[in-house]
Design an enzyme around this catalytic site. Structure first.
Site, PDB file in Angstrom:
ATOM      1  N   LYS A   1       6.529  -2.006   2.057  1.00  0.00           N
ATOM      2  CA  LYS A   1       5.319  -1.389   2.606  1.00  0.00           C
ATOM      3  C   LYS A   1       4.143  -2.340   2.417  1.00  0.00           C
ATOM      4  CE  LYS A   1       3.181   3.149   3.122  1.00  0.00           C
ATOM      5  NZ  LYS A   1       3.231   3.151   4.578  1.00  0.00           N
TER       6      LYS A   1
ATOM      7  N   GLU B   1      11.735   2.173  14.611  1.00  0.00           N
ATOM      8  CA  GLU B   1      10.865   3.242  14.114  1.00  0.00           C
ATOM      9  C   GLU B   1       9.578   3.228  14.921  1.00  0.00           C
ATOM     10  OE1 GLU B   1       9.666   2.430  10.033  1.00  0.00           O
ATOM     11  OE2 GLU B   1       9.523   0.292  10.442  1.00  0.00           O
TER      12      GLU B   1
ATOM     13  N   LEU C   1      10.953   1.069   7.491  1.00  0.00           N
ATOM     14  CA  LEU C   1      10.406   1.542   6.225  1.00  0.00           C
ATOM     15  C   LEU C   1      11.143   2.828   5.828  1.00  0.00           C
ATOM     16  CD1 LEU C   1       8.049   1.063   4.160  1.00  0.00           C
ATOM     17  CD2 LEU C   1       6.917   2.960   5.323  1.00  0.00           C
TER      18      LEU C   1
ATOM     19  N   TYR D   1       0.830  -1.199   0.000  1.00  0.00           N
ATOM     20  CA  TYR D   1       0.000   0.000   0.000  1.00  0.00           C
ATOM     21  C   TYR D   1       0.862   1.245   0.000  1.00  0.00           C
ATOM     22  CZ  TYR D   1       0.883   0.915   5.006  1.00  0.00           C
ATOM     23  OH  TYR D   1       1.469   1.208   6.204  1.00  0.00           O
TER      24      TYR D   1
END
Ligand code: PMP
Length: 287
Positions: free
Chosen positions: A147, A180, A205, A33
């Site tokens: 992702k 993250e 990411l 996505y």
């Protein structure tokens, strides 16, 4: 006006847009996505989002559902049909519909859906109020660079943050280093005053906002270093903040039970937040 969704060649009122129960996105989270910000009716950072999407698709060997040119057109069309000025596009590509079997189907057609969501216009003073984060172990898989729509680790982490009354959870690896946030990249200004964010690898990411903020920092002559930093190091940080497409550049005023510096947005974060706002005004892709 109700929201319009795009699904495999059709534009439908969102509450009538449905997918097949054997879509591999539904059965296996076998898809990818993107979330792209829309500002003044135009896409922000369109190119890097497409580059990342192309990479995610390649890594999972999922075909583009339409040509890249058609894809660019469809994004503009969903913005137009929704009369969207400020907000975001959510888009998802899955490996498509096939009888449930883990291995890739021989000849499925990948599925594409797009939706939009409105948001309040960017307001730096509002964002600068800052948020709280908690820290949790990173329990995700080893390909966080893709992702993927498979987000259970992120979902559980964000829920933990919500239950703790925090905005985000920073995840840490087996060395105690921050990877993250569950839906954002993590930054600090170290006690020596250097701007730090973790280097790219399979552990995180490659956030588009992260890339843009690094570029803007460089243009402003702000020194930065891409390296891992520990939870311990965050305790003595002068500043902390997070970046993402929907949160922009957001100061963090408390990490777990510890206030960050004086508990207010730091000067470097505020400068980058303001610059990011003006960047969005400049970097609007052609309508
Ligand atoms: N990390 C994770 C795990 C995310 O889900 C996101 C947001 N999609 C980010 C970082 C930030 O990426 P971006 O700046 O492209 O929104």
């Amino acid at each position: 006006m109700g929201r319009i969704a795009y699904i495999n060649g059709r534009y439908l009122p969102q509450n009538q847009a449905t997918v097949h129960i054997e879509d591999r996105g539904y059965n296996f989270a076998d898809g990818v996505y993107e979330v792209i910000a829309v500002h003044n009716g135009a896409l922000v950072d369109e190119e890097p989002h497409i580059v990342r999407l192309r990479r995610s698709l390649n890594e999972l060997k999922i075909d583009w559902p339409v040509t890249e040119n058609a894809f660019r057109f469809l994004m503009r069309e969903i913005i137009r049909r929704n009369g969207l000025r400020e907000g975001m596009i959510y888009l998802q590509i899955t490996r498509g519909v096939a009888p449930r079997d883990h291995a890739f189907p021989k000849d499925s057609q990948s599925s594409l859906m797009m939706t939009t969501r409105r948001s309040k216009p960017f307001n730096a003073d509002e964002i600068a109020k800052g948020v709280r984060v908690i820290t949790i172990p990173d329990i995700r898989w080893k390909r966080n660079d893709i992702k993927s729509i498979s987000l259970l680790g992120n979902v559980l982490g964000k829920q933990q943050a919500r239950e703790a009354g925090a905005y985000e959870a920073w995840m840490f690896d087996e060395n105690g280093d921050v990877t993250e946030g569950t839906s954002s990249n993590a930054w600090i200004v170290s006690k020596e005053g250097e701007l730090v964010t973790r280097q790219l690898s399979n552990a995180i990411l490659s956030g588009i906002t992260r890339l843009t903020v690094l570029k803007l920092a460089e243009e402003k002559g702000i020194k930065f270093v891409e390296r891992a930093f520990s939870i311990e190091e965050t305790q003595s940080a002068k500043e902390a903040f997070l970046t993402s497409t929907t949160s922009f550049v957001k100061p963090i005023v408390q990490i777990d039970d510890k206030q960050v510096a004086d508990g207010k947005a730091g000067p470097l974060c505020r400068a980058l937040l303001d610059r990011y706002g003006s960047y969005m005004d400049e970097d609007i892709s052609s309508p």
